[in-house]
Each structure stands twice: as C-alpha cells, then as structure tokens.
Design a protein around this motif. Sequence first.
Motif, PDB file in Angstrom:
ATOM      1  N   VAL A 171      -3.335  -1.179  21.650  1.00  0.00           N
ATOM      2  CA  VAL A 171      -4.146  -1.724  20.216  1.00  0.00           C
ATOM      3  C   VAL A 171      -5.493  -1.565  20.332  1.00  0.00           C
ATOM      4  CG1 VAL A 171      -2.296  -3.293  19.741  1.00  0.00           C
ATOM      5  CG2 VAL A 171      -4.107  -4.055  21.219  1.00  0.00           C
ATOM      6  N   TYR A 172      -5.986  -1.065  21.611  1.00  0.00           N
ATOM      7  CA  TYR A 172      -7.648  -1.200  21.685  1.00  0.00           C
ATOM      8  C   TYR A 172      -8.091   0.474  21.801  1.00  0.00           C
ATOM      9  CZ  TYR A 172      -7.600  -6.052  21.947  1.00  0.00           C
ATOM     10  OH  TYR A 172      -7.509  -7.348  21.806  1.00  0.00           O
ATOM     11  N   ILE A 173      -9.243   0.853  21.073  1.00  0.00           N
ATOM     12  CA  ILE A 173      -9.698   1.894  20.809  1.00  0.00           C
ATOM     13  C   ILE A 173     -10.101   2.660  22.214  1.00  0.00           C
ATOM     14  CG2 ILE A 173     -12.132   0.968  20.501  1.00  0.00           C
ATOM     15  CD1 ILE A 173     -10.740   4.170  18.633  1.00  0.00           C
ATOM     16  N   ASP A 174     -10.594   1.577  23.163  1.00  0.00           N
ATOM     17  CA  ASP A 174     -10.834   1.968  24.429  1.00  0.00           C
ATOM     18  C   ASP A 174      -9.970   2.139  25.598  1.00  0.00           C
ATOM     19  OD1 ASP A 174     -10.786  -0.686  24.602  1.00  0.00           O
ATOM     20  OD2 ASP A 174     -12.821  -1.161  25.118  1.00  0.00           O
ATOM     21  N   ALA A 175      -8.704   1.594  25.204  1.00  0.00           N
ATOM     22  CA  ALA A 175      -7.767   1.300  26.213  1.00  0.00           C
ATOM     23  C   ALA A 175      -7.066   2.714  26.724  1.00  0.00           C
ATOM     24  CB  ALA A 175      -6.599   0.423  25.407  1.00  0.00           C
ATOM     25  N   PHE A 176      -7.378   3.098  27.868  1.00  0.00           N
ATOM     26  CA  PHE A 176      -6.822   4.235  28.808  1.00  0.00           C
ATOM     27  C   PHE A 176      -6.113   3.597  30.085  1.00  0.00           C
ATOM     28  CE2 PHE A 176      -9.934   6.178  25.995  1.00  0.00           C
ATOM     29  CZ  PHE A 176      -9.083   7.140  25.385  1.00  0.00           C
ATOM     30  N   GLU A 177      -5.164   3.798  30.573  1.00  0.00           N
ATOM     31  CA  GLU A 177      -4.429   3.068  31.436  1.00  0.00           C
ATOM     32  C   GLU A 177      -5.217   2.791  32.664  1.00  0.00           C
ATOM     33  OE1 GLU A 177       0.127   3.072  32.300  1.00  0.00           O
ATOM     34  OE2 GLU A 177      -0.696   4.320  33.856  1.00  0.00           O
ATOM     35  N   TRP A 178      -6.310   3.742  33.195  1.00  0.00           N
ATOM     36  CA  TRP A 178      -6.808   3.374  34.290  1.00  0.00           C
ATOM     37  C   TRP A 178      -7.783   2.121  34.274  1.00  0.00           C
ATOM     38  CZ3 TRP A 178     -12.216   3.186  34.272  1.00  0.00           C
ATOM     39  CH2 TRP A 178     -12.909   3.670  33.115  1.00  0.00           C
ATOM     40  N   VAL A 179      -8.443   1.897  33.143  1.00  0.00           N
ATOM     41  CA  VAL A 179      -9.153   0.639  33.051  1.00  0.00           C
ATOM     42  C   VAL A 179      -8.113  -0.527  32.492  1.00  0.00           C
ATOM     43  CG1 VAL A 179      -9.952   1.423  30.607  1.00  0.00           C
ATOM     44  CG2 VAL A 179     -11.263   0.010  32.031  1.00  0.00           C
ATOM     45  N   GLU A 180      -7.276  -0.252  31.460  1.00  0.00           N
ATOM     46  CA  GLU A 180      -6.683  -1.257  30.900  1.00  0.00           C
ATOM     47  C   GLU A 180      -5.724  -1.901  31.864  1.00  0.00           C
ATOM     48  OE1 GLU A 180      -3.144  -2.933  29.646  1.00  0.00           O
ATOM     49  OE2 GLU A 180      -3.105  -0.780  30.002  1.00  0.00           O
ATOM     50  N   ALA A 181      -4.881  -1.065  32.660  1.00  0.00           N
ATOM     51  CA  ALA A 181      -3.629  -1.693  33.477  1.00  0.00           C
ATOM     52  C   ALA A 181      -4.354  -2.668  34.601  1.00  0.00           C
ATOM     53  CB  ALA A 181      -3.120  -0.811  34.074  1.00  0.00           C
ATOM     54  N   PRO A 182      -5.393  -2.560  35.125  1.00  0.00           N
ATOM     55  CA  PRO A 182      -6.092  -3.395  36.162  1.00  0.00           C
ATOM     56  C   PRO A 182      -6.451  -4.773  35.352  1.00  0.00           C
ATOM     57  CG  PRO A 182      -6.791  -1.352  36.760  1.00  0.00           C
ATOM     58  CD  PRO A 182      -6.025  -1.143  35.572  1.00  0.00           C
ATOM     59  N   ASN A 183      -7.104  -4.554  34.392  1.00  0.00           N
ATOM     60  CA  ASN A 183      -7.850  -5.590  33.521  1.00  0.00           C
ATOM     61  C   ASN A 183      -6.698  -6.532  32.966  1.00  0.00           C
ATOM     62  OD1 ASN A 183     -10.833  -5.770  33.242  1.00  0.00           O
ATOM     63  ND2 ASN A 183     -10.569  -3.630  32.530  1.00  0.00           N
ATOM     64  N   THR A 184      -5.593  -5.879  32.669  1.00  0.00           N
ATOM     65  CA  THR A 184      -4.537  -6.665  31.937  1.00  0.00           C
ATOM     66  C   THR A 184      -3.697  -7.492  33.107  1.00  0.00           C
ATOM     67  OG1 THR A 184      -4.432  -5.304  29.788  1.00  0.00           O
ATOM     68  CG2 THR A 184      -2.522  -6.693  30.415  1.00  0.00           C
ATOM     69  N   LEU A 185      -3.246  -6.595  33.667  1.00  0.00           N
ATOM     70  CA  LEU A 185      -2.297  -6.943  34.617  1.00  0.00           C
ATOM     71  C   LEU A 185      -2.896  -7.608  35.873  1.00  0.00           C
ATOM     72  CD1 LEU A 185      -0.184  -3.823  34.938  1.00  0.00           C
ATOM     73  CD2 LEU A 185       0.621  -5.863  33.738  1.00  0.00           C
ATOM     74  N   GLY A 186      -3.956  -7.347  36.470  1.00  0.00           N
ATOM     75  CA  GLY A 186      -4.707  -8.025  37.574  1.00  0.00           C
ATOM     76  C   GLY A 186      -5.598  -9.071  37.197  1.00  0.00           C
ATOM     77  N   MET A 187      -6.619  -8.876  36.353  1.00  0.00           N
ATOM     78  CA  MET A 187      -7.455  -9.898  35.886  1.00  0.00           C
ATOM     79  C   MET A 187      -6.741 -10.857  34.766  1.00  0.00           C
ATOM     80  SD  MET A 187     -10.667 -10.481  36.047  1.00  0.00           S
ATOM     81  CE  MET A 187     -12.137 -11.548  35.284  1.00  0.00           C
ATOM     82  N   SER A 188      -6.229 -10.452  33.631  1.00  0.00           N
ATOM     83  CA  SER A 188      -5.810 -11.317  32.615  1.00  0.00           C
ATOM     84  C   SER A 188      -4.378 -12.041  32.888  1.00  0.00           C
ATOM     85  CB  SER A 188      -5.605 -10.488  31.414  1.00  0.00           C
ATOM     86  OG  SER A 188      -4.783 -11.522  30.332  1.00  0.00           O
ATOM     87  N   GLN A 189      -3.175 -11.068  33.312  1.00  0.00           N
ATOM     88  CA  GLN A 189      -2.009 -11.686  33.665  1.00  0.00           C
ATOM     89  C   GLN A 189      -1.517 -12.191  35.061  1.00  0.00           C
ATOM     90  OE1 GLN A 189      -0.101 -12.583  30.963  1.00  0.00           O
ATOM     91  NE2 GLN A 189      -2.151 -12.026  30.270  1.00  0.00           N
ATOM     92  N   TRP A 190      -2.629 -12.005  36.120  1.00  0.00           N
ATOM     93  CA  TRP A 190      -2.166 -12.312  37.474  1.00  0.00           C
ATOM     94  C   TRP A 190      -1.335 -11.852  38.115  1.00  0.00           C
ATOM     95  CZ3 TRP A 190      -1.047 -15.659  41.841  1.00  0.00           C
ATOM     96  CH2 TRP A 190      -2.035 -15.943  42.610  1.00  0.00           C
TER      97      TRP A 190
END
Length: 525
Positions: A410-429
């Motif tokens: 859904v995000y214009i800047d979401a490429f997996e290298w940056v999105e996955a750690p932010n989502t799975l690591g930072m956001s969802q632990w």
Amino acid sequence: MNGTHLAAPTAGAASVTAPTLRLILGDQLDLDHPWLREPRADVLYVMMEVRSETDYARHHAQKVLAIFAAMRSFANALRRRGHRVRYIPLDHPHNRQDVVANLQALAQAHGAQAVEYQQPDEWRLDAALRRWAQQAPLPVRAVETRHFLLPRDGVTRRLGARRRWVMEHLYRALRREHGVLMNGEQPAGGRWNFDADNRQPWRGQPPEPPDPRPRHDVRALWAMVRQAGVATVGEPAAAALPWPLTRAEALAQLDAFVEQALPHFGPYQDALAEGRPRLFHSQLSFALNVKLLHPLEVICRAEDAWRAGCAPLASVEGFIRQILGWREYVRGIYWAHMPGYTERNALAHTRPLPRWYWDGDTDLACLRAAIGQTLRDAYAHHIQRLMVTGNFALIAGCDPAEVHRWYLGVYIDAFEWVEAPNTLGMSQWADGGLMATKPYAASAAYLQRMGDHCRGCRYDPRRRTGADACPFNALYWDFIARHEARFATHPRMAMMVRQWRKLPDDERRAVRQTAQAALQLLELD
C-alpha cells in the motif's frame, strides 16, 4: 513466442554486433551511476515493465504508476544522453512478463556477449538473477550499486560480533566516518541524539507548508495498466499523480522541504493531526528508494541548512538519523537475515488482518484517518505506520505475514528491503527482538497525547472496559496478558506485566472480555 520480435534492435544499432546488455530495474533510476558516465556503442541498456513485478504483492495504484512513469522518463533521459536503450512496456505483445525470461530472449536476439546487472535491493529478484547467472549460456555479471553508504554486508561486518545489533552504534560510526554533524571528534551540540526534544503534538501552529510536488497526468498509462489486468489497491490519482518522476523534480522537492518544513520537522515528527497527512515530513522516501536522489546529498543538504542557521540542530539531527542511521541499518538487517526473515512470527500471532485495512471503514478515528489517507495518497508518515496501523495489528494479534504483505503493497516507498524489517521487526516484533528492544505496543494514552483524533472518535480513550472504551486500551492489556510469561523477565516489559498482575481479578476479567468483544465487533473473529 519469438524473442527476435521482442528484441528488435533500436534505430541506428544494426551495425553494432555482440553488445553487452545492462539491466536497469525500476528502483535503480540513478543518472549518476558509473555505468552512465559516457555512452558506449557496445552497450545496450534494458528496462522493462513486467507482471512478475506488479503481481508479487497487491500494490497501490500510485506505486505502479509512479514507478512505470519514472522508468519511462529515465529511459528518455538516457536516450537524450546518447545511450542505447531497449524499453519493453507492459503491453508489448512479446513481453514475457518476467525479468529473467525477457533477458534471455533479448540476449539471444541481439547475440549479446554478456549481461550485466546492478545488484537488486530485493532478495527474491537477486536470487532469480543469481540462479540464471549460474546456468546462462553467456557471462552474467553483477556490479555494486552506489545507492547506499554501505555495501549489503556492511552492517553485518560492523555489528555482527555484538550480541545485539543496536542502530545507534552504526549511526555514530557513520557520522564520524562521513563527518556529518560533527565538531571535530564530538557530535554537534554535544549530543548524538535529540529525540527528547522531538516529541511534541501539533496544535495548529506553525502552519503546514504547501505541498510542493508536481502533478502528472498519467491517465493513458493507467488505462494501459488496467487493460493489462494488474490488480491494484487505492486511488490512482491518474489525472494528477503527485510523485516526482525525474531527478530534477526530486531535487526541487528536496529544496522545498529543507526551506519550508525541515525547521519544524523535529518537534512534530511524531505528531498525529486530523486532516494533515504531511505536516513537516519530507515525503522524499519514494525518490530515495527509486534512486532519483542519493542519501548523502540529502544528508548534506540538511546539514548545510543547520550550518547556515536556517534549521535547528534537533530537527536536522532527527531527519538525518532516519537516513544515515535507520535506512542503512534496516537494509543491513534485511540482507543479513534473508531468506526466511519474512516468515518470522516470534509471538505466534495468527488472526487475519481486518477487512477494513483495505477500505478504511472503521469507527476508530485514528485508524480510519491513517488507512483512508494511505488508500488515497499511498503515504502515511512513520508514526501512523508504527503506532496506529502497526500498533493495532500487533496488540490484536494479527498474522505478521499478512501485515507485511499489506505494508509492502500500500505504500509508495515500500520495497521489501526497507519494509520487511520495519514491519516485521520494528512494528510487529515478529523477529523476537532482533531489531527492537521492546514491542511497540501502546494504549490509547499515547495516541491521545500525540494527536487529536480521539476528540472525534466514538470511543473514549480514558476507559479500559465497556462498550464505549477505546479498543486500544483493552487490546493493549490483553496483549500483555497473552504474552505474560515471555515478558515477565523482559527488561523493558516486566514493569507492564507487574502492573497487569496488580489489577484486581474482576478488572482483569473485564479487560479481557472487552478485548474479545472489540475483536468480534471489529470483524477480526
């Protein structure tokens, strides 16, 4: 399917034999890359729009349009500089809709002597190209990109021996190495981090600056994307696409941010405000992530503003830390732990993501605003992502793989290298604390303190139980209760477990009942 039809030579190229094909991906739009210093008659640059890239996630319509339109602008810029370019649009009748398959056809048709590619930033595409290179009938070579300050394994080499990979260690080292915000050997202002100065809610002043971005009419491109059958989400804004498509536009947006918004960025970078999707954020992440801008030039531009007295140090340091520190750090996490990182689920969360993440139809005002904005603009700032949509998914126990796919799309800047750690690591632990020292879980008190959505919400942020209580409250304590054993000895979560245990039994039962009722009401069950 005839590869010759796909790869018909460009005009004037018939006399050149056995070229080297050089692949440029849609997020490698760097006009200053060493490849492009001067045109070469024996090099053919290859760019392509393919369904394998549009379909691996359900992307926002603006994301598909902006990447394709920026790619087309980039190809034209290369041609104007004298480079040979073969561009394959999505609707080309012989497009094989896959990067490797198209490269194979092009190499055969042109009698290529070799294929070269810049290392992709996403693991799945890097793996596909590496597999092909191992069995291809001609040399296939990968070259380093110049899109980051560190190579892929740079973070591993620097932090690998440490028990925990703390971003702050990397950030300070990079500031020293590049001389960013330094006075000799000491950090400017005597502090490395000004976070404590940058946590203010916004109450209407200073005013949000005007949006400086250009507007592009891409209705013809949108018609082609729809005709091709690409499934997207969100509003396309095809008559007025608001994202920079050229380096000149990206530089103009950078200038406008530094002059108008950077002075106020720091204090209000965590603020949530109804009807104010940008506030003082740069919205430069798309231009950075498709490489229209280089991170170091953005960093230097911000530092120059501080040294010229045009922006306070706290704002400039907070902005630079997101790029020099966090951006490099999450990329290092991604490459150190792929493949497999995107499958992590340390908390064993399995609930499906609510259907209203896809339409924004919820009574929770903060979520309605963040999701509605996301679907309309393909954008939300980092606190909306982390502490509103991400926080809710975490405390509700949503499947992190589903959450990951949503953010990736859904995000214009979401490429997996940056999105996955932010989502799975930072956001969802979901990585169990590899990235974040604690789960970013919060009750309504945080949202009420940092924003104004609670005033227009049907739920009461002060109540923990009952039909009118804000679901963030009951779900937060339900999250603590569900993971009580795990967090009882956690250095940053044990205090919350102790608070939960101190509540009377009847109140704890009421909290958990309210949480379950909220999950059912919000169509999670």
